[in-house]
Scaffold this motif. Structure first.
Motif: not given
Ligand code: ADP
Ligand code: MG
Length: 494
Positions: A164-168, A199-208, A221-222, A344-348
């Motif tokens: 997948r591709v992300y253009i930051a 920008p204060l979004d928690e972001g994606h929580r990795p499993s485990g 991060r915040r 925001w992107l990093e959190a994701a």
């Protein structure tokens, strides 16, 4: 009439011959026979000689080869003792050997101009095979050399491999049509645009991840993000008391709201809760910070980062691009935007199970002037392997990295570490005055250095660790149409 003929005639006419005549006739016949044999042999020999002469004329080379300067040109087999050695030795013994290439696993880029074979590149494959220690790359070259086209070709072609591709960073908005063409999404950020990122979004929580770890990660991060934002706005590092004020305000915001947003942080900075305000000076300590951040809430950047996100990060999309073209004229705004957007992107992206992903920073020279951004990027690059991310930084000259901060400063060493973490360096055409710096930074040979100003469109010198390739990137006509930037590039300034 000769004697033999006379004898012969006599024989024919008389019918009866005496013994002496008969003997004479036999002798004569034997002589005739011997002479005829002699004549035939001579004719045969002459024919043979003529044949030989003819075949000698037809032969291109003498059997045993030519002499003098033409020696060794021979049709017979050239026998020398067999010798076997490593390619490292042969490289010195016979310097005209072309590179064997990087194998055929990965994404087709174009043609290797030295060997004529196709050139294939895939940072993950090279990493797996131990050819590079980190899957990051930098691309440098003058405007219009084909750097962005290379990036686009690499990432669109790797979509087929499930990446997948992300253009930051896309200050020209040139990746937007591609994101749309491949079924992805481009988020256009700018005043008056509907997209808003928190920008204060928690972001994606990795499993485990357990609750405590996750909470600590999000908090850290915040804090880093708001600190970096403030430093960018203030254009100086934070004082210790300012750190405290910011920490307390962030804490209160997170504690008292479901979705923490920046305006609440500013509010709590200006009016700290009494319980937190131990010495009664918290508001005073945080005043500068509050006013710096207020610009994001009320100033020229209002409406971009001051509310809950209106765009959801969808990890299933093949491509996501942050289109910053609407703020590209304003350098300060761009850096703030980049800081928020990249957080925001990093959190994701901080998901080790997220698969293999490209993160592209096009026109990255615009980010390098901002230490806070550089720091984030450096941290991000270090984690690339862990998260399966390959970063690509596109800029103009190697000296863009040297212009970061003062000599010996922390920023300069950050820039150096970015370069050190990118073992694939692709050099497109460079201006003549840049050659020395480029050659020194990358340790190029004299031949490689003189090559740089002569490179054409889409041609680049690829340095992958200590190996070097000269590659012509090739585009399919459909790709060329989609990647076209000609009209924009002509109006570009550095
Ligand atoms: N290998 C190539 N073959 C054909 N056209 C190319 C190639 N590389 C770039 N181009 C075209 O040249 C133009 C400039 O390229 P671009 O990638 O925007 O340059 P840069 O990013 O270095 O400023 C674009 O219109 C692009 O489509
Ligand atoms: Mg470009």
């Amino acid at each position: 009439m000769s004697r033999e003929q006379r004898v012969h005639t006599a024989t024919l006419t008389t019918g009866h011959e005496p013994g002496s005549v008969r003997r004479a006739r036999r002798r004569a016949a034997a002589t005739v026979l011997a002479r005829a044999r002699q004549d035939g042999l001579q004719a045969a020999q002459e024919r043979l000689a003529a044949d030989r002469a003819e075949s000698r004329d037809l032969q291109f080379l003498p059997r045993s080869g030519d002499h003098g300067p033409a020696a060794l040109r021979t049709p017979i087999r050239f026998r020398v003792p067999k010798h076997q050695d490593t390619s490292a030795i042969w490289g010195a013994a016979y310097p005209f050997l072309a590179e064997g290439g990087l194998g055929a696993d990965g994404v087709f880029v174009g043609r290797d101009l030295h060997s004529g074979s196709s050139f294939v590149y895939d940072p993950w494959v090279l990493y797996q095979r131990g050819l590079v220690t980190a899957p990051n790359m930098v691309v440098a070259g003058i405007v219009g050399a084909g750097k962005s086209a290379l990036a686009k070709a690499l990432y669109t072609r790797s979509l087929a491999f499930g990446r997948r591709v992300y253009i930051a960073c896309d200050p020209k908005g040139e990746h937007t049509p591609i994101a749309e063409a491949v079924g992805g999404k481009a988020i256009a950020l700018g005043p008056g645009m509907p997209a808003r990122l928190n920008p204060l979004d928690e972001g994606h929580r990795p499993s485990g991840t357990d609750d405590a770890t996750w909470h600590a990660q999000v908090t850290a991060r915040r804090r880093t993000l708001v600190g970096a934002l403030t430093e960018t706005m203030l254009d100086r590092p934070l004082h210790p008391v300012e750190h405290t004020a910011l920490d307390v305000a962030l804490d209160t915001t997170v504690r008292t709201s479901d979705v923490p947003i920046l305006p609440r942080v500013v509010h709590h900075l200006l009016a700290p809760e009494r319980a937190d305000d131990v010495d009664g000076r918290l508001a005073e300590d945080g005043r500068h910070v509050a006013h710096a951040l207020r610009r994001l809430v009320r100033g020229d950047l209002a409406g971009l980062f001051d509310g809950p996100s209106t765009v959801r990060f969808d990890p299933s999309l093949p491509m996501l691009s942050l289109d910053l073209s609407r703020v590209a004229e304003n350098n300060n705004a761009l850096s703030v935007l980049m800081t928020c957007a990249s957080a925001w992107l990093e959190a994701a992206l901080a998901d080790p199970d997220g698969g293999q992903r490209w993160v592209i920073y096009d026109e990255a020279w615009r980010l390098m002037a901002h230490p806070a951004l550089l720091r984030r990027m450096d941290a991000h690059w270090r984690l690339a392997r862990h998260y399966g991310i390959a970063n690509m930084l596109v800029f103009h000259r190697m000296s863009d990295l040297d212009n970061v901060g003062d000599a010996g400063s922390a920023q300069r060493s950050l820039a150096a570490s970015l370069l050190a973490n990118a073992e694939t360096r692709v050099i497109y055409r460079q201006e003549a005055d840049q050659l020395g710096a480029t050659a020194q930074t990358l340790g190029l040979t004299g031949t490689e250095t003189t090559l740089l100003p002569t490179l054409g469109l889409g041609q680049g010198l690829w340095r992958i660790r200590n190996r070097s390739f000269l590659v012509q990137a090739q585009l399919h006509p459909d790709e060329a149409r989609l990647f076209e930037t000609g009209t924009r590039a002509s109006g570009e300034t550095q």
